[in-house]
Design an enzyme around this catalytic site. Structure first.
Site, PDB file in Angstrom:
ATOM      1  N   TYR A 101       1.097  16.046   4.695  1.00 49.29           N
ATOM      2  CA  TYR A 101       1.533  16.735   5.906  1.00 49.29           C
ATOM      3  C   TYR A 101       2.910  16.263   6.390  1.00 49.29           C
ATOM      4  O   TYR A 101       3.557  16.955   7.169  1.00 49.29           O
ATOM      5  CB  TYR A 101       0.530  16.510   7.047  1.00 49.29           C
ATOM      6  CG  TYR A 101      -0.842  17.041   6.740  1.00 49.29           C
ATOM      7  CD1 TYR A 101      -1.054  18.386   6.436  1.00 49.29           C
ATOM      8  CD2 TYR A 101      -1.951  16.202   6.761  1.00 49.29           C
ATOM      9  CE1 TYR A 101      -2.326  18.868   6.151  1.00 49.29           C
ATOM     10  CE2 TYR A 101      -3.222  16.664   6.485  1.00 49.29           C
ATOM     11  CZ  TYR A 101      -3.406  18.000   6.183  1.00 49.29           C
ATOM     12  OH  TYR A 101      -4.648  18.486   5.907  1.00 49.29           O
ATOM     13  N   HIS A 119       6.938   2.133  -9.495  1.00 53.21           N
ATOM     14  CA  HIS A 119       6.010   1.222  -8.805  1.00 53.21           C
ATOM     15  C   HIS A 119       4.575   1.571  -9.177  1.00 53.21           C
ATOM     16  O   HIS A 119       3.923   2.403  -8.530  1.00 53.21           O
ATOM     17  CB  HIS A 119       6.210   1.346  -7.290  1.00 53.21           C
ATOM     18  CG  HIS A 119       5.629   0.186  -6.518  1.00 53.21           C
ATOM     19  ND1 HIS A 119       6.148  -1.089  -6.570  1.00 53.21           N
ATOM     20  CD2 HIS A 119       4.571   0.116  -5.669  1.00 53.21           C
ATOM     21  CE1 HIS A 119       5.462  -1.883  -5.780  1.00 53.21           C
ATOM     22  NE2 HIS A 119       4.488  -1.183  -5.226  1.00 53.21           N
ATOM     23  N   ARG A 154       5.800  -8.729  -4.508  1.00 52.01           N
ATOM     24  CA  ARG A 154       5.161  -7.917  -3.481  1.00 52.01           C
ATOM     25  C   ARG A 154       5.489  -8.337  -2.046  1.00 52.01           C
ATOM     26  O   ARG A 154       5.878  -7.526  -1.229  1.00 52.01           O
ATOM     27  CB  ARG A 154       3.637  -7.946  -3.653  1.00 52.01           C
ATOM     28  CG  ARG A 154       3.125  -6.932  -4.646  1.00 52.01           C
ATOM     29  CD  ARG A 154       1.619  -6.873  -4.614  1.00 52.01           C
ATOM     30  NE  ARG A 154       1.014  -7.960  -5.369  1.00 52.01           N
ATOM     31  CZ  ARG A 154      -0.297  -8.209  -5.398  1.00 52.01           C
ATOM     32  NH1 ARG A 154      -1.102  -7.466  -4.684  1.00 52.01           N
ATOM     33  NH2 ARG A 154      -0.776  -9.183  -6.126  1.00 52.01           N
TER      34      ARG A 154
END
Length: 812
Positions: A130, A86, A40
């Protein structure tokens, strides 16, 4: 109910294991830590990407969302990444995607975003439904040749698909875009760099494998942040590049417009929140921490940062700028060049980081060339069979026509012409149209070209220099395509902004009283008056207190303060509190460690020190001594001894002399003696000195003057405000320790002499009385008279008041 444990364990004894809890906790924690480190938080040194970034780019590649296609909804990209590669929360994937599109976060964005992806004001990106994105051209370079067997793949989280362990990465992304992350027990903070500089460093490393890091720094000059600004000094860069750790100071880029009274900030330090910083500046202005600012406007737009800081009338732009730098517009960027090398976290210097990328490129290019060689060899093999078939076209056609099926046709071709399985299969599938003469020429041309390619590929794979040549050539092509100008300037380190930098340079008047109150006031507070006036109030005294000294200095001057007890203290003018004319002042113990009965009697400005000079001192009883200025280079806060005094003696005055001047000692009863400075040999600080003037009738020394210019005049001031100027040539030189000549006629009308100064017509005089009246007048207002005269009224103190001290403001 019994609380006893059963004799037999519940589980199968053959499967039970006895372990120590601390060992299990330790191993579990290590496993967790390594999972965070490798999975990570830390980037891979080869492609400079964390797993989530690598998976986002690969998912976009698999979906065909390249720089040449239309933008795709970010929610679609996040969904593909999460579902295929993922298995974590969509918010963490979107945050990583958005950051790769932010031009203020990445020096070279890997994602081309469309919509609101956040701002330097700390605004978050719009919701993923968006916004839209696609790979940027540089993002595509991270995946170049991924289909050419250049990197290894591994199963995804559910074994349905495969994902690359590392991306081919044609560019050194770890240095270009940097990386930051916090793992368990460690963190990384690698700054971004300029593409052209890093490529130059890589090429230099290839050409000079034994080069030192100092040579690489000539090419990779330092970090290059997307928001520009300035790096102050190079020491932090050098530390980071040689050790893997360092700290650099980032300073905003500002333009001072004195005509408009503005400071315009055009670039901010990396990762600075502009809106929050503007608010904090405004808070400090309102609190009085920063002075001189009238208004702040944010005029930033899509073209860049522009913060306009309006200054108050009369504010010093340099001082305000230094205040902003000290409190707000400079920050430290701590560099920790930590990355994963072979799955293990390591701190790398610049050379090791470049070498790791070059080793990765060697492997990628070697595997790509081998892949291309294999394809070319296979194609050449097919073409060899095809050419043989063309040479025997009629026989081949006849043989195929007589065969009952394709399998028998291939078997007959192989047995008749010694074709391979691959060649026979290709010939069987050939169309009759390919037997034309034109087709034969094309095949022969292609075969010749493939032969050359195969030879070239084999040369590259067999010779290291050829392989490195390919890498260099590709790096140069990338530089030509993507290089741009450096954004972050590296400026020389003039030192951190000190408290002194925040103080405007201003001519000041400093007042000390016998009760050890001290303050400073701007010289401009006191306008010049004609002689004979009373002056204006300069300080408010408590009952029983009197003014002891007044002197002129710049706020940035270093002063040596000599006391009646023969001690000397060092003081910076700005350390004295600035107060109004009517204020009493602050206790001097805040700035000088004076004893209760100790008064400052002379002030020397160290700005006057410029060579082999001495401090020449005179005491009340007429002793004089000369000590080199080098003896006063390290003065403690508690002061040091400047002269040894007899029990009934006091230090009266100190002047700077150059070894060639004459000195003139004046007494309270109006006597004076002039002799060569050379008559007084240099002495140490602990010396008492030698006799300078012979005193009679309880007379005392009033002052000391250094005479080096024949055009100067000697100004003598008495306690009742009388004074005169006398040409210096009227005081003939004598031998030391004489009674001297008459300087001024002292009577009950004009009183005793309080001070002597060497002045010119252009100088100003500052006179101060016991009761705190200050008068400023021009020296030329005091007429020139002979030695044996009473002088004229310069200042007219009250009957109960008396002039205490004077100082000269030299002409510029």
């Amino acid at each position: 109910m019994s609380s006893e444990l059963p004799d037999e364990p519940v589980s199968n004894p053959d499967q039970a294991q006895t372990i120590r809890i601390e060992e299990e906790m330790e191993q579990s924690y290590i496993d967790y830590a390594m999972s965070v480190i490798a999975g990570r938080a830390l980037p891979d040194v080869r492609d400079g990407l964390k797993p989530v970034q690598k998976r986002i780019l690969y998912a976009m590649e698999e979906s065909g969302i390249t720089s040449n296609t239309g933008h795709r909804k970010c929610s679609n990209i996040v969904g593909d990444t999460m579902g295929k590669y993922h298995p974590h929360g969509d918010s963490s994937i979107y945050d990583a995607l958005a950051r790769m599109a932010q031009e203020f976060s990445l020096r070279y964005p890997l994602v081309d975003g469309q919509g609101n992806f956040g701002s330097v004001d700390g605004d978050p990106p719009a919701a993923m439904r968006y916004t839209e994105a696609r790979m940027s051209p540089l993002g595509e370079e991270m995946l170049t040749d991924i289909d050419s067997d250049t990197v290894d793949f591994q199963p995804n989280y559910d074994d349905r698909l495969e994902e690359p362990i590392v991306l081919p990465s044609a560019l050194p992304n770890l240095l270009l875009n940097g990386s930051s992350g916090i793992a368990v027990g460690m963190s990384t903070n690698i700054p971004p760099h300029n593409l052209g500089e890093v490529i130059d460093g890589l090429i230099h490393r290839i050409d000079n494998p034994d080069c030192a890091i100092s040579e690489l720094i000539e090419h990779v000059k330092g970090p290059d942040f997307p928001t520009g600004a300035n790096i102050v000094g190079r020491s932090g860069i050098y530390d980071a590049y040689t050790t893997g750790r360092g700290k650099v100071r980032l300073r905003a880029d500002m333009e001072v417009d004195e005509e408009q009274g503005q400071i315009v900030v055009t670039e901010l330090p990396y990762q600075e929140n502009k809106a929050r910083r503007i608010k904090r500046i405004a808070d400090d202005v309102n609190d009085g921490t920063i002075e001189g600012i009238r208004d702040i406007r944010d005029e930033s737009d899509r073209d860049g940062v522009r913060v306009v800081i309006e200054l108050k009338r009369g504010a010093n732009p340099d001082v305000v700028k230094n205040q902003l730098v000290k409190h707000h517009l400079e920050r430290t960027f701590s560099i920790i060049m930590l990355a994963l090398v072979d799955g293990q976290p390591r701190i790398l210097n610049l050379q090791e980081m470049l070498d790791a990328f070059l080793e990765h490129r060697r492997e990628v290019v070697r595997r790509r060339i081998q892949h291309e060689l294999d394809n070319a060899t296979e194609r050449a093999h097919v073409l060899e069979g095809r050419l043989l078939a063309l040479d025997n076209a009629e026989e081949v056609v006849e043989l195929i026509r007589d065969a009952s099926d394709r399998s028998k046709a291939k078997a007959m071709l192989r047995s008749t012409f010694d074709f391979s399985e691959r060649q026979a299969d290709h010939i069987v599938r050939m169309q009759l149209g390919s037997l034309t003469s034109l087709e034969t020429e094309e095949i022969e041309s292609e075969y010749a070209s493939l032969t050359d390619q195969i030879e070239r590929y084999e040369t590259i794979l067999s010779e290291e220099s050829e392989l490195l040549g390919v890498i260099k050539s590709e790096l140069r092509d990338l530089k030509a395509q993507y290089d741009d100008d450096r954004r972050t300037a590296i400026i020389e380190d003039a030192g951190t902004v000190s408290h002194e930098d925040l103080i405007p340079q201003e001519e000041s008047i400093v007042v000390l009283t016998e009760s050890n109150y001290v303050k400073r006031m701007a010289l401009s507070t006191f306008d010049a008056q004609h002689r004979g006036g009373k002056g204006i109030i300069g300080t408010k005294l408590k009952d029983g207190d009197r003014v002891n000294a007044v002197f002129h200095a710049n706020t940035h001057d270093y002063l040596l303060c000599f006391t009646t007890e023969g001690q000397v203290y060092q003081l910076k003018t700005y350390e004295i509190p600035e107060m109004s004319r009517t204020a009493r002042g602050k206790s001097a113990v805040n700035v000088l460690d004076l004893d209760p009965d100790e008064d400052v009697t002379a002030i020397v400005n160290t700005e006057e020190f410029n060579g082999d000079q001495s401090l020449t001192m005179v005491t009340k009883n007429g002793y004089i001594k000369r000590t080199p200025t080098t003896e006063f280079g390290n003065i403690l806060s508690t002061g040091i001894r400047a002269v040894s005094l007899e029990p009934d003696d006091e230090l009266v005055d100190v002047v700077v002399t150059n070894g060639t001047a004459d000195v003139l000692i004046g007494t309270e009863q109006g006597r004076s003696i002039r002799f060569s400075e050379g008559d007084v040999r240099p002495m140490g600080r602990s010396a008492r000195g030698v006799n300078g003037i012979e005193l009679v009738d309880d007379d005392r020394v009033a002052g000391l003057v250094a005479v080096s210019d024949a055009d100067t005049t000697l100004l003598t001031i008495t306690e009742h405000g009388y004074g005169k100027r006398t040409p210096i040539e009227e005081y003939r030189a004598q031998s030391r320790y004489g009674k001297g000549l008459v300087d001024i006629k002292t009577t009950s009308r004009n009183g005793s002499v309080v001070a002597l100064e060497a002045v010119s017509d252009e100088d100003d005089l500052i006179l101060m009385s016991d009761d705190g009246q200050i008068m400023r007048t021009h020296a030329k207002e005091v007429s020139c008279q002979g030695r044996n005269t009473m002088g004229v009224q310069v200042m007219n103190p009250d009957e109960s008041d008396r002039v205490t001290t004077i100082d000269v403001v030299p002409c510029e």
